[in-house]
Enzyme design. Sequence first.
Site, PDB file in Angstrom:
ATOM      1  N   ASP A   7       3.837  23.594 -19.086  1.00  0.00           N
ATOM      2  CA  ASP A   7       4.684  23.555 -20.291  1.00  0.00           C
ATOM      3  C   ASP A   7       4.966  22.113 -20.710  1.00  0.00           C
ATOM      4  OD1 ASP A   7       6.298  23.273 -17.932  1.00  0.00           O
ATOM      5  OD2 ASP A   7       8.095  23.625 -19.123  1.00  0.00           O
ATOM      6  N   GLU A  13       8.765  23.838 -15.934  1.00  0.00           N
ATOM      7  CA  GLU A  13       9.319  22.643 -15.276  1.00  0.00           C
ATOM      8  C   GLU A  13      10.267  21.897 -16.200  1.00  0.00           C
ATOM      9  OE1 GLU A  13       9.773  18.548 -13.829  1.00  0.00           O
ATOM     10  OE2 GLU A  13       8.884  19.132 -15.721  1.00  0.00           O
TER      11      GLU A  13
HETATM   12 ZN   LIG Z   1       8.513  16.110 -18.693  1.00  0.00          ZN
END
Ligand SMILES: [Zn+2]
Length: 403
Positions: free
Chosen positions: A106, A167
């Site tokens: 992501d 994340e």
């Molecule tokens: Zn980052």
Amino acid sequence: MSLNVNRHAVESLQWLDDKQDSMLNLIVELCDINSGTFNLAGIQKVRERLIEEFSTLGGELEVVESEPWMTVDDRGVSEEGKSGPILHVTKWPEAETKVMLCIHMDTVYGPDSSFQKCVTRQDGTVNGPGVIDAKGGIVVMLNALKTLEASSLAGKIGWEVILNSDEEIGSRGSDTFIRSRAGHCVAGLLFEPSLPDGTLVSWRKGSGNFAFIVRGRSAHTGRDFAKGRNALAALSRLCVEIDELNTDPDITYNVGRINGGGALNAVPDLAVGRVNVRVVDTDQQKQVEEKFASLVAKYNEADGISVEMSGEFSSPPKPIDDGVRQMQSRIESCGEALGMEIKWRGTGGASDGNRFAAAGLPNIDTLGPCGDHIHSDQEFLIPESLVPRAKLAALVLMSFAAP
Ligand SMILES: [Zn+2]
């Protein structure tokens, strides 16, 4: 050298010599697909493309669902959040030594961002969403594994790959899986970008997000002002008290957002404040948790006001311990064999390296390519760093081979 950084290993790195263009092409292709954390369709496209690439390594691939997680909206209501799935790849599970490789798919740029495509600049750097954070890191990892699997050391090191989808929001849905896999490996290699001059990150602060939900009593400001209990005013006092806790640069409190109030002739009965806190060690983390608990208790004593807190340190601090020191000297030895000088520095930013460290897996988390300005539309990659970074990661992997 006690490490197994032998001549054959270094020679097998020649496989990478002409791979800069193919690595860069794949990075650009991946970055041109939007995969903002909440763009689950875009993340799926990236994952499908990566399944094609990682399949060539010949391991076992599985797609693991992320766990749902709870969040508080601006009206103080708890709601469920959902992240995209995790791509998990394993090979040579019977090997004596297993190494974890991890990085995220992501990015911080959603589909509504104006930053969507890669551009090669005149100086040769490539500007694009996620070029170093962290699609460049995915491609460095992939090529390090390809090098290992093409070498005579293939099969002498077991490895597993975790590519998660969240994340950038603190791995809320992948945290449990990450921690559950930590014990299966002896070391972790993560592919966040290095610092702009190539320096690797040694320690990281821990980070926590907290929401304070303050409820009071609504009243008409003309007719019944005295009956009202102003939630927004109470939250403001609370936030000032939190801000005043900023006396030690090791522990930082950022009051980042306040929501509340509406019509000016009504006493607001609800306000939500959000705070990010960073700490260097777990003692400081406990100190913060205790301070917040006592502040909540104090404000709950006020007549007609109630305060609820939600949130936690989702990224625990990552200190330099013996395990990290051993990893550092291993990486320095590998760097030396490649004629690279490795430098280290601590940072206030957190990564999945914090989570692996908390679960007992020593790791180095900045083995990705060089560049700068992550989380902005100026994010750029230095393409010349791709092959050297893949060589370093491949050699570190090979150094774990049974002698
Ligand atoms: Zn980052």
